[in-house]
Scaffold this motif. Structure first.
Motif, PDB file in Angstrom:
ATOM      1  N   ARG A  44      41.428  31.751  40.304  1.00  0.00           N
ATOM      2  CA  ARG A  44      41.460  33.177  40.665  1.00  0.00           C
ATOM      3  C   ARG A  44      40.220  33.918  40.136  1.00  0.00           C
ATOM      4  NH1 ARG A  44      46.278  33.624  42.920  1.00  0.00           N
ATOM      5  NH2 ARG A  44      47.939  32.268  42.189  1.00  0.00           N
ATOM      6  N   TRP A  45      39.768  33.540  38.952  1.00  0.00           N
ATOM      7  CA  TRP A  45      38.563  34.141  38.376  1.00  0.00           C
ATOM      8  C   TRP A  45      37.340  33.814  39.228  1.00  0.00           C
ATOM      9  CZ3 TRP A  45      34.885  30.877  35.740  1.00  0.00           C
ATOM     10  CH2 TRP A  45      33.822  31.582  35.146  1.00  0.00           C
ATOM     11  N   ILE A  46      37.193  32.539  39.604  1.00  0.00           N
ATOM     12  CA  ILE A  46      36.057  32.141  40.444  1.00  0.00           C
ATOM     13  C   ILE A  46      36.115  32.873  41.775  1.00  0.00           C
ATOM     14  CG2 ILE A  46      34.941  30.224  41.676  1.00  0.00           C
ATOM     15  CD1 ILE A  46      35.977  28.383  39.394  1.00  0.00           C
ATOM     16  N   ALA A  47      37.285  32.941  42.390  1.00  0.00           N
ATOM     17  CA  ALA A  47      37.429  33.632  43.678  1.00  0.00           C
ATOM     18  C   ALA A  47      37.056  35.105  43.549  1.00  0.00           C
ATOM     19  CB  ALA A  47      38.862  33.485  44.192  1.00  0.00           C
ATOM     20  N   ALA A  48      37.505  35.749  42.491  1.00  0.00           N
ATOM     21  CA  ALA A  48      37.191  37.169  42.295  1.00  0.00           C
ATOM     22  C   ALA A  48      35.692  37.377  42.098  1.00  0.00           C
ATOM     23  CB  ALA A  48      37.972  37.720  41.107  1.00  0.00           C
ATOM     24  N   LYS A  49      35.071  36.521  41.303  1.00  0.00           N
ATOM     25  CA  LYS A  49      33.631  36.666  41.043  1.00  0.00           C
ATOM     26  C   LYS A  49      32.816  36.430  42.312  1.00  0.00           C
ATOM     27  CE  LYS A  49      33.696  37.799  36.745  1.00  0.00           C
ATOM     28  NZ  LYS A  49      33.183  39.098  36.319  1.00  0.00           N
ATOM     29  N   ILE A  50      33.170  35.392  43.075  1.00  0.00           N
ATOM     30  CA  ILE A  50      32.445  35.113  44.311  1.00  0.00           C
ATOM     31  C   ILE A  50      32.634  36.257  45.310  1.00  0.00           C
ATOM     32  CG2 ILE A  50      32.478  33.595  46.356  1.00  0.00           C
ATOM     33  CD1 ILE A  50      32.667  31.225  44.418  1.00  0.00           C
ATOM     34  N   GLY A  51      33.736  36.969  45.220  1.00  0.00           N
ATOM     35  CA  GLY A  51      33.997  38.101  46.105  1.00  0.00           C
ATOM     36  C   GLY A  51      33.277  39.377  45.725  1.00  0.00           C
ATOM     37  N   GLU A  52      32.663  39.433  44.537  1.00  0.00           N
ATOM     38  CA  GLU A  52      31.943  40.644  44.138  1.00  0.00           C
ATOM     39  C   GLU A  52      30.689  40.813  45.008  1.00  0.00           C
ATOM     40  OE1 GLU A  52      31.138  40.505  39.938  1.00  0.00           O
ATOM     41  OE2 GLU A  52      33.274  40.583  39.422  1.00  0.00           O
ATOM     42  N   PRO A  53      30.312  42.073  45.278  1.00  0.00           N
ATOM     43  CA  PRO A  53      29.163  42.329  46.158  1.00  0.00           C
ATOM     44  C   PRO A  53      27.894  41.611  45.698  1.00  0.00           C
ATOM     45  CG  PRO A  53      30.342  44.369  45.708  1.00  0.00           C
ATOM     46  CD  PRO A  53      30.942  43.305  44.814  1.00  0.00           C
ATOM     47  N   GLY A  54      27.346  40.812  46.587  1.00  0.00           N
ATOM     48  CA  GLY A  54      26.103  40.090  46.340  1.00  0.00           C
ATOM     49  C   GLY A  54      26.264  38.752  45.647  1.00  0.00           C
ATOM     50  N   VAL A  55      27.355  38.554  44.904  1.00  0.00           N
ATOM     51  CA  VAL A  55      27.504  37.329  44.105  1.00  0.00           C
ATOM     52  C   VAL A  55      27.697  36.106  44.996  1.00  0.00           C
ATOM     53  CG1 VAL A  55      28.903  36.131  42.362  1.00  0.00           C
ATOM     54  CG2 VAL A  55      28.330  38.557  42.056  1.00  0.00           C
ATOM     55  N   GLY A  56      28.623  36.175  45.945  1.00  0.00           N
ATOM     56  CA  GLY A  56      28.862  35.030  46.831  1.00  0.00           C
ATOM     57  C   GLY A  56      27.623  34.663  47.630  1.00  0.00           C
ATOM     58  N   ASP A  57      26.932  35.678  48.142  1.00  0.00           N
ATOM     59  CA  ASP A  57      25.713  35.447  48.917  1.00  0.00           C
ATOM     60  C   ASP A  57      24.633  34.809  48.035  1.00  0.00           C
ATOM     61  OD1 ASP A  57      23.699  35.481  50.823  1.00  0.00           O
ATOM     62  OD2 ASP A  57      23.774  37.625  51.175  1.00  0.00           O
ATOM     63  N   ALA A  58      24.473  35.319  46.818  1.00  0.00           N
ATOM     64  CA  ALA A  58      23.476  34.757  45.899  1.00  0.00           C
ATOM     65  C   ALA A  58      23.819  33.317  45.538  1.00  0.00           C
ATOM     66  CB  ALA A  58      23.377  35.619  44.641  1.00  0.00           C
ATOM     67  N   PHE A  59      25.095  33.063  45.262  1.00  0.00           N
ATOM     68  CA  PHE A  59      25.549  31.719  44.891  1.00  0.00           C
ATOM     69  C   PHE A  59      25.322  30.751  46.049  1.00  0.00           C
ATOM     70  CE2 PHE A  59      29.216  29.706  42.222  1.00  0.00           C
ATOM     71  CZ  PHE A  59      28.502  28.531  42.118  1.00  0.00           C
ATOM     72  N   ALA A  60      25.749  31.130  47.244  1.00  0.00           N
ATOM     73  CA  ALA A  60      25.581  30.256  48.412  1.00  0.00           C
ATOM     74  C   ALA A  60      24.106  30.014  48.708  1.00  0.00           C
ATOM     75  CB  ALA A  60      26.285  30.860  49.622  1.00  0.00           C
ATOM     76  N   GLY A  81      33.380  24.925  46.392  1.00  0.00           N
ATOM     77  CA  GLY A  81      33.004  24.583  47.765  1.00  0.00           C
ATOM     78  C   GLY A  81      33.858  25.285  48.789  1.00  0.00           C
ATOM     79  N   THR A  82      35.153  25.342  48.562  1.00  0.00           N
ATOM     80  CA  THR A  82      36.067  26.008  49.489  1.00  0.00           C
ATOM     81  C   THR A  82      35.776  27.506  49.558  1.00  0.00           C
ATOM     82  OG1 THR A  82      37.776  24.361  49.066  1.00  0.00           O
ATOM     83  CG2 THR A  82      38.509  26.469  49.978  1.00  0.00           C
ATOM     84  N   LEU A  83      35.592  28.116  48.401  1.00  0.00           N
ATOM     85  CA  LEU A  83      35.340  29.563  48.364  1.00  0.00           C
ATOM     86  C   LEU A  83      34.000  29.923  49.010  1.00  0.00           C
ATOM     87  CD1 LEU A  83      36.689  30.192  44.769  1.00  0.00           C
ATOM     88  CD2 LEU A  83      37.762  30.962  46.901  1.00  0.00           C
ATOM     89  N   LEU A  84      32.961  29.138  48.739  1.00  0.00           N
ATOM     90  CA  LEU A  84      31.657  29.411  49.356  1.00  0.00           C
ATOM     91  C   LEU A  84      31.677  29.121  50.850  1.00  0.00           C
ATOM     92  CD1 LEU A  84      29.102  28.194  46.659  1.00  0.00           C
ATOM     93  CD2 LEU A  84      29.786  30.535  47.206  1.00  0.00           C
ATOM     94  N   HIS A  85      32.419  28.097  51.248  1.00  0.00           N
ATOM     95  CA  HIS A  85      32.534  27.800  52.678  1.00  0.00           C
ATOM     96  C   HIS A  85      33.154  28.991  53.410  1.00  0.00           C
ATOM     97  CE1 HIS A  85      34.406  26.140  56.330  1.00  0.00           C
ATOM     98  NE2 HIS A  85      33.312  25.401  56.368  1.00  0.00           N
ATOM     99  N   ARG A  86      34.218  29.550  52.846  1.00  0.00           N
ATOM    100  CA  ARG A  86      34.856  30.707  53.478  1.00  0.00           C
ATOM    101  C   ARG A  86      33.871  31.868  53.599  1.00  0.00           C
ATOM    102  NH1 ARG A  86      40.140  32.557  54.203  1.00  0.00           N
ATOM    103  NH2 ARG A  86      40.475  30.341  54.582  1.00  0.00           N
ATOM    104  N   MET A  87      33.108  32.136  52.529  1.00  0.00           N
ATOM    105  CA  MET A  87      32.116  33.217  52.577  1.00  0.00           C
ATOM    106  C   MET A  87      31.075  32.942  53.655  1.00  0.00           C
ATOM    107  SD  MET A  87      32.383  35.816  50.368  1.00  0.00           S
ATOM    108  CE  MET A  87      30.730  36.395  50.063  1.00  0.00           C
ATOM    109  N   GLY A  88      30.629  31.688  53.731  1.00  0.00           N
ATOM    110  CA  GLY A  88      29.613  31.336  54.712  1.00  0.00           C
ATOM    111  C   GLY A  88      30.103  31.422  56.142  1.00  0.00           C
TER     112      GLY A  88
END
Length: 193
Positions: A93-109, A157-164
């Motif tokens: 849940r922590w990883i999902a929340a962090k990846i969902g923060e503005p810019g974080v998921g895009d930067a990570f991916a 991988g699952t969380l970044l795939h969803r963002m992508g």
């Protein structure tokens, strides 16, 4: 009587606080124009500093993004005394929340994608971003490296795939499903050995 003037402050901003300004500018630039277009020059302009100031601290955009992600994620929420299910659930849940923060998921991916063809960046990602979290999880879960790496691979991988694929973070109901899928797999004696 000759007075000696007080020592002059060196030019430029004090280091304290500058990193935070650069990290804020980095995430806002990535959020506004995307990872690929967020150059070091554009990030420096957004931070109100010279590009050379950024390069003095970070040798590349990838190194800057990794430090920015470390700052955004902070320490893993591994509560002492929590059972395995609580540790794994809170971590997902922590990883999902962090990846969902503005810019974080895009930067990570983006940095992850760049690392595919950049061995030096892969090394930075591995040693500076993944290893500290992996080691903390190994210790908290008392699991070998390969099992914790598999856990990280599946979750991140699952969380970044969803963002992508959608441009949006995973919704809570899907994060719940990811937790429910992962917990039985990592019960003692189950999964890759």
């Amino acid at each position: 009587m000759t007075r000696t003037p007080p020592p002059a402050r060196p030019p430029g901003r004090p280091r304290a606080g500058l990193d935070a300004e650069v990290f804020t500018a980095t995430l806002s630039t990535v959020r506004d124009i995307g990872y690929a277009r967020a150059t070091v020059e554009r990030i420096a302009v957004a931070a109100g500093i010279a590009k050379t100031t950024v390069y003095r601290r970070w040798p590349s955009k990838g190194a800057l993004i990794v430090d920015c992600l470390l700052d955004a994620f902070g320490p893993a929420p591994l509560e002492e005394g929590a059972d395995r299910a609580e540790l794994m659930s809170s971590t997902i849940r922590w990883i999902a929340a962090k990846i969902g923060e503005p810019g974080v998921g895009d930067a990570f991916a983006g940095v992850f994608s760049d690392a595919v063809s950049d061995p030096a960046l892969r090394e930075i990602l591995s040693t500076r971003l993944q290893d500290p979290y992996r080691l903390a999880l190994q210790d908290a879960l008392d699991e070998p490296e390969h099992k914790v790496l598999f856990f990280i691979d599946v979750v991140v991988g699952t969380l970044l795939h969803r963002m992508g694929m959608t441009g949006e973070p995973m919704v809570d109901a899907d994060v719940d499903a990811l937790v429910a899928m992962m917990l039985p797999h990592f019960a003692r004696g189950v999964g890759p050995t």
